[in-house]
Write a protein that holds these residues in place. Structure first.
Motif, PDB file in Angstrom:
ATOM      1  N   PRO A 189      47.860  33.171  31.963  1.00  0.00           N
ATOM      2  CA  PRO A 189      47.049  32.406  32.923  1.00  0.00           C
ATOM      3  C   PRO A 189      46.542  33.345  34.021  1.00  0.00           C
ATOM      4  CG  PRO A 189      49.379  31.935  33.225  1.00  0.00           C
ATOM      5  CD  PRO A 189      49.270  32.802  32.006  1.00  0.00           C
ATOM      6  N   LEU A 190      45.320  33.145  34.419  1.00  0.00           N
ATOM      7  CA  LEU A 190      44.732  33.948  35.490  1.00  0.00           C
ATOM      8  C   LEU A 190      44.908  33.244  36.825  1.00  0.00           C
ATOM      9  CD1 LEU A 190      41.365  35.022  33.821  1.00  0.00           C
ATOM     10  CD2 LEU A 190      43.383  36.431  34.223  1.00  0.00           C
ATOM     11  N   PRO A 191      45.021  34.019  37.899  1.00  0.00           N
ATOM     12  CA  PRO A 191      45.050  33.391  39.225  1.00  0.00           C
ATOM     13  C   PRO A 191      43.727  32.678  39.489  1.00  0.00           C
ATOM     14  CG  PRO A 191      45.728  35.705  39.329  1.00  0.00           C
ATOM     15  CD  PRO A 191      45.185  35.463  37.949  1.00  0.00           C
ATOM     16  N   GLU A 192      43.748  31.748  40.420  1.00  0.00           N
ATOM     17  CA  GLU A 192      42.522  31.041  40.789  1.00  0.00           C
ATOM     18  C   GLU A 192      41.477  32.042  41.259  1.00  0.00           C
ATOM     19  OE1 GLU A 192      43.052  27.891  43.649  1.00  0.00           O
ATOM     20  OE2 GLU A 192      45.073  27.502  42.894  1.00  0.00           O
ATOM     21  N   ARG A 193      40.208  31.771  40.955  1.00  0.00           N
ATOM     22  CA  ARG A 193      39.124  32.681  41.362  1.00  0.00           C
ATOM     23  C   ARG A 193      39.095  32.879  42.874  1.00  0.00           C
ATOM     24  NH1 ARG A 193      34.926  34.331  38.370  1.00  0.00           N
ATOM     25  NH2 ARG A 193      33.480  34.186  40.099  1.00  0.00           N
ATOM     26  N   GLU A 194      39.427  31.843  43.624  1.00  0.00           N
ATOM     27  CA  GLU A 194      39.385  31.939  45.077  1.00  0.00           C
ATOM     28  C   GLU A 194      40.553  32.756  45.631  1.00  0.00           C
ATOM     29  OE1 GLU A 194      39.102  28.941  43.474  1.00  0.00           O
ATOM     30  OE2 GLU A 194      36.927  28.849  43.644  1.00  0.00           O
ATOM     31  N   ALA A 195      41.579  32.957  44.850  1.00  0.00           N
ATOM     32  CA  ALA A 195      42.747  33.734  45.275  1.00  0.00           C
ATOM     33  C   ALA A 195      42.490  35.208  44.971  1.00  0.00           C
ATOM     34  CB  ALA A 195      44.001  33.224  44.584  1.00  0.00           C
ATOM     35  N   VAL A 196      41.505  35.769  45.646  1.00  0.00           N
ATOM     36  CA  VAL A 196      41.047  37.116  45.340  1.00  0.00           C
ATOM     37  C   VAL A 196      42.164  38.144  45.508  1.00  0.00           C
ATOM     38  CG1 VAL A 196      39.400  38.925  45.986  1.00  0.00           C
ATOM     39  CG2 VAL A 196      38.662  36.549  45.864  1.00  0.00           C
ATOM     40  N   GLY A 197      42.959  38.023  46.566  1.00  0.00           N
ATOM     41  CA  GLY A 197      44.059  38.961  46.772  1.00  0.00           C
ATOM     42  C   GLY A 197      45.041  38.924  45.620  1.00  0.00           C
ATOM     43  N   THR A 198      45.360  37.730  45.150  1.00  0.00           N
ATOM     44  CA  THR A 198      46.263  37.575  44.019  1.00  0.00           C
ATOM     45  C   THR A 198      45.636  38.170  42.758  1.00  0.00           C
ATOM     46  OG1 THR A 198      47.184  35.576  45.000  1.00  0.00           O
ATOM     47  CG2 THR A 198      47.543  35.881  42.646  1.00  0.00           C
ATOM     48  N   LEU A 199      44.354  37.936  42.565  1.00  0.00           N
ATOM     49  CA  LEU A 199      43.654  38.473  41.404  1.00  0.00           C
ATOM     50  C   LEU A 199      43.623  40.008  41.439  1.00  0.00           C
ATOM     51  CD1 LEU A 199      42.171  37.713  38.826  1.00  0.00           C
ATOM     52  CD2 LEU A 199      40.078  37.476  40.174  1.00  0.00           C
ATOM     53  N   LEU A 200      43.357  40.585  42.605  1.00  0.00           N
ATOM     54  CA  LEU A 200      43.365  42.049  42.728  1.00  0.00           C
ATOM     55  C   LEU A 200      44.747  42.623  42.421  1.00  0.00           C
ATOM     56  CD1 LEU A 200      41.153  42.600  45.905  1.00  0.00           C
ATOM     57  CD2 LEU A 200      40.647  43.370  43.586  1.00  0.00           C
ATOM     58  N   ARG A 201      45.790  41.997  42.964  1.00  0.00           N
ATOM     59  CA  ARG A 201      47.161  42.455  42.688  1.00  0.00           C
ATOM     60  C   ARG A 201      47.474  42.329  41.200  1.00  0.00           C
ATOM     61  NH1 ARG A 201      47.679  40.518  47.819  1.00  0.00           N
ATOM     62  NH2 ARG A 201      48.118  38.391  47.190  1.00  0.00           N
ATOM     63  N   HIS A 202      47.002  41.254  40.572  1.00  0.00           N
ATOM     64  CA  HIS A 202      47.233  41.038  39.141  1.00  0.00           C
ATOM     65  C   HIS A 202      46.569  42.153  38.322  1.00  0.00           C
ATOM     66  CE1 HIS A 202      48.075  38.850  35.480  1.00  0.00           C
ATOM     67  NE2 HIS A 202      46.797  38.827  35.170  1.00  0.00           N
ATOM     68  N   VAL A 203      45.327  42.482  38.651  1.00  0.00           N
ATOM     69  CA  VAL A 203      44.621  43.550  37.949  1.00  0.00           C
ATOM     70  C   VAL A 203      45.360  44.871  38.148  1.00  0.00           C
ATOM     71  CG1 VAL A 203      42.496  44.940  37.925  1.00  0.00           C
ATOM     72  CG2 VAL A 203      42.362  42.438  37.957  1.00  0.00           C
ATOM     73  N   LEU A 204      45.781  45.148  39.367  1.00  0.00           N
ATOM     74  CA  LEU A 204      46.520  46.383  39.644  1.00  0.00           C
ATOM     75  C   LEU A 204      47.836  46.423  38.867  1.00  0.00           C
ATOM     76  CD1 LEU A 204      46.568  49.034  41.143  1.00  0.00           C
ATOM     77  CD2 LEU A 204      47.650  47.852  43.065  1.00  0.00           C
ATOM     78  N   GLU A 205      48.523  45.286  38.794  1.00  0.00           N
ATOM     79  CA  GLU A 205      49.764  45.224  38.014  1.00  0.00           C
ATOM     80  C   GLU A 205      49.504  45.497  36.533  1.00  0.00           C
ATOM     81  OE1 GLU A 205      51.337  41.341  38.830  1.00  0.00           O
ATOM     82  OE2 GLU A 205      51.957  41.883  40.862  1.00  0.00           O
TER      83      GLU A 205
END
Length: 164
Positions: free
Chosen positions: A3-19
């Motif tokens: 599952p992907l983080p919500e699009r609006e949760a940009v910080g979470t999405l960036l951390r997910h990509v970095l992870e």
């Protein structure tokens, strides 16, 4: 598929990509027998390789991180025996230099860097624009107008604090 983080949760999405990126690079290091080597070490090692011993403050600038982040990475590198710290011209200044142990790892680490760069170029070909270009564009936009200002411009007012 995860599952992907919500699009609006940009910080979470960036951390997910970095992870995802750093996690797989860390797995490659482990598979290469470099259990003590971390993805965050590479920019520091590359800077020291290119420029020789540097004060932590200059190293932070060269790598593009805060002094605190550079100090933390240098401490980890030192614990792993990959850098040595010496006193600079000013007793308060600490110079960071690669150790013989780090230099012995360079052929393997250099091969990983080359393979990772090739993998990133291949990944970039799948994107609408290269990730580094997008992140550079984002960084420049945030330097022009910080996100805090953008939040305020969106209508959020922060109440004044009173001392007392």
């Amino acid at each position: 598929m995860y599952p992907l983080p919500e699009r609006e949760a940009v910080g979470t999405l960036l951390r997910h990509v970095l992870e995802l990126l750093d996690g797989d690079v860390a797995k490659v290091y482990a598979e290469l027998g470099l259990d003590d080597y971390r993805p965050r070490f590479s920019p520091v090692v590359r800077a020291l390789l290119a420029e020789g011993p540097l004060p932590i403050r200059d190293l932070a600038r060269r790598v593009g991180v805060t002094h605190s982040a550079a100090s933390q990475t240098v401490a980890q590198l030192n614990r792993a025996g990959l850098v040595a710290l010496t006193t600079g011209a000013d007793a308060r200044q600490r110079l960071v230099a690669l150790t013989d142990k780090a230099r012995e790892l360079l052929p393997v680490v250099s091969a990983e860097w080359a393979a990772t760069s090739a993998a990133m170029r291949e990944l970039d070909a799948e994107l609408t624009m290269p990730l580094a270009d997008l992140l550079t564009e984002l960084t420049e936009a945030l330097h022009r107008r910080p996100f805090r200002q953008r939040i305020a411009d969106a209508g959020l007012t922060v109440p004044e604090t009173t001392d007392g």
